[in-house]
Design an enzyme around this catalytic site. Structure first.
Site, PDB file in Angstrom:
ATOM      1  CG  ASN A  34     -17.933  -2.076  51.520  1.00 50.32           C
ATOM      2  OD1 ASN A  34     -18.037  -3.165  50.944  1.00 50.32           O
ATOM      3  ND2 ASN A  34     -18.917  -1.535  52.206  1.00 50.32           N
ATOM      4  NE  ARG A  64     -26.972  -1.632  46.906  1.00 54.34           N
ATOM      5  CZ  ARG A  64     -26.066  -2.327  47.567  1.00 54.34           C
ATOM      6  NH1 ARG A  64     -26.295  -3.570  47.882  1.00 54.34           N
ATOM      7  NH2 ARG A  64     -24.930  -1.776  47.924  1.00 54.34           N
ATOM      8  N   PRO A  65     -30.116   1.395  41.843  1.00 53.65           N
ATOM      9  CG  PRO A  65     -31.110   3.457  41.450  1.00 53.65           C
ATOM     10  CD  PRO A  65     -30.992   2.377  42.473  1.00 53.65           C
ATOM     11  CG  ASP A 113     -29.647   6.859  38.743  1.00 57.59           C
ATOM     12  OD1 ASP A 113     -29.314   6.036  39.611  1.00 57.59           O
ATOM     13  OD2 ASP A 113     -30.246   7.916  39.018  1.00 57.59           O
ATOM     14  CG  LEU A 114     -26.600   8.773  41.305  1.00 55.07           C
ATOM     15  CD1 LEU A 114     -26.379   8.717  42.809  1.00 55.07           C
ATOM     16  CD2 LEU A 114     -27.078  10.172  40.892  1.00 55.07           C
TER      17      LEU A 114
END
Ligand code: UD1
Length: 419
Positions: free
Chosen positions: A23, A122-123, A125-126
């Site tokens: 990650n 898990r969008p 949008d942010l």
């Protein structure tokens, strides 16, 4: 498709070399899009997700090189194609991390929408709202994010309504080349974000507040190449700590430091697992019996959602009960029915699961549909009576490098069945 066969009952003992963090590696690789200079990443893990990111950056036009023997990645040159296609993005959500850098440097990007995945909706949008606040024009069309900023991105004050690792990383990278000052408030504080910020600083970026939830970035005209060592993978290390503990064993997690684990350390200790910093790394060992301990997943420094499944496997043989609550992803208990098939007593209800420890698990054929769920079944298999076969190993290969060889190296009876 490959499978992993485990014959349970061996006690793990020895040292395991912990690789560079997946990650951290993925966002660090995306920094290659912010400069024409040469970005060299050392301590690079050889993982399927890293290969996907290399392919994506190659498609954008960067010269990419992965020297597996030296554990190095080299990224060179500029991009000439600004589209991240559905074929690659659907394989790996983290592909969205090219959006911020492309937009900041080339003022345009077309990135496939990642869509849902096994652990929830898990969008993004942010990510998109933040880039819009920095002046980008964003259209969603035919499954793609069409983004442009003809006059370049401009600094903005962005308050995240919810902590997001990926959105913090995307906007941090974008802000390094934006005009003026950007403030990211309620930013994620995962150690991998600190690693990304330090790499960007070594490329010439101006960032303050590293390690805190408030990052201030002063945009610069250009960034240069760098050499950066990827920090150790705290999730891989935590996974092996659970593996050692469930067998009553002891392993040295080479190259790791206690600080990067966050709250997971406290939960492991309370459960009866000693985690001790030594010169070569952190030593994880089980003292006596295991006790049931509650855990609630939270953004760093809270208990990592990426450790939830492994901790649940450990708790399934602890004395007493443990309540495990998942607050980050809405569908992250897929390991529960599989662990239950191995004899675990788990009741999941909504976002919480009660685990009542049993004296022994029993081996079974199992499969899981995400990375951490798969590895939790290996952990369970190490302590189970008889044989466990974990199917669909490709999930494991996304985030664990040679997991079977590392575990066999400390005494596990484990092998990969090809085909
Ligand atoms: C990263 C990690 C993943 C880890 C997760 C949480 C990488 C490559 N992946 O994923 O292993 O499990 O952090 O620690 O680093 N959200 C929104 N809108 C957005 C973005 C996120 O609602 O635009 C929600 C997500 O659905 C989720 C929560 O925010 O419920 C946290 O997600 P986020 O921190 O963004 O996770 P990732 O960056 O995708």
């Amino acid at each position: 498709m490959d499978r992993i066969l485990i014959r349970g009952g061996r006690t793990l003992k020895g040292s395991i070399a912990i690789g560079g963090a997946k990650n951290a590696a993925l966002p660090l690789m995306a920094t290659g899009l912010l400069t024409d200079g040469r970005v060299t990443l050392t301590n690079a893990p050889a993982l399927a997700d890293v290969v996907t990111m290399l392919n994506l950056l190659g498609q954008h036009g960067l010269r990419v090189e992965h020297d597996k023997a030296a554990r190095e990645i080299h990224l060179d040159g500029g991009a000439n194609n600004f589209e991240a296609s559905y074929d690659l993005v659907r394989k790996m959500r983290a592909s969205i991390l090219v959006l911020g850098p492309l937009l900041a440097r080339y003022r345009q990007a077309r990135v496939s929408l990642p869509g849902g995945c096994a652990i929830g909706t898990r969008p993004v949008d942010l990510h998109l709202k933040g880039l819009e606040a920095m002046g980008a024009k964003i259209d969603l069309e035919a499954g793609y994010i069409d983004a442009s900023a003809p006059n370049g991105l401009v600094g903005a004050k962005i308050l995240f309504p919810q902590v997001s690792v990926g959105a913090t990383e995307n906007l941090l990278m974008a802000a390094t080349l934006a005009r003026g000052t950007t403030m990211l408030i309620n930013a994620a504080r995962e150690p991998e974000i600190g690693d990304l910020a330090n790499c960007l600083i070594s490329m010439g970026a101006k960032i303050e507040g590293v390690g805190s939830d408030r990052l201030t970035i002063e945009g610069v005209d250009s960034l240069h190449g760098t050499t950066h060592s990827i920090l150790p993978d705290r999730i891989e290390a935590g996974t092996f700590a659970c593996a050692a503990a469930i067998t009553g064993g002891e392993v040295l997690l080479e190259g790791t430091r206690l600080e990067i684990f966050g709250a997971v350390i406290a939960n492991l200790r309370e459960a009866g697992v000693a985690m001790v910093q030594e010169e070569g790394g952190v030593r994880a060992s089980r003292l006596n019996g295991l006790h049931g301990v509650d855990a609630v997943t939270e953004p760093f420094p809270g208990f990592a959602t990426d450790m939830q499944a492994q901790f649940m496997a450990l708790m399934s043989v602890a004395e007493g009960a443990s309540m495990i609550t998942e607050t980050i992803f809405e569908n992250r208990f897929m390991h529960v029915p599989e662990l239950s098939r191995m004899g675990a007593r788990i009741n999941a209800h909504g976002t919480s699961a009660i685990v009542r420890g049993v004296p022994r698990l029993s081996g079974a054929p199992v499969m899981a549909t995400d990375l951490r769920a798969s590895v939790s079944l290996i952990i369970a298999g190490l302590a189970a009576q008889g044989e466990t076969v974990v199917n669909r190993v490709y999930h494991l290969d996304r985030g664990y490098e040679q997991v079977e060889l590392k575990l066999a190296g400390v005494g596990a009876d484990i092998e990969r069945l090809r085909g």
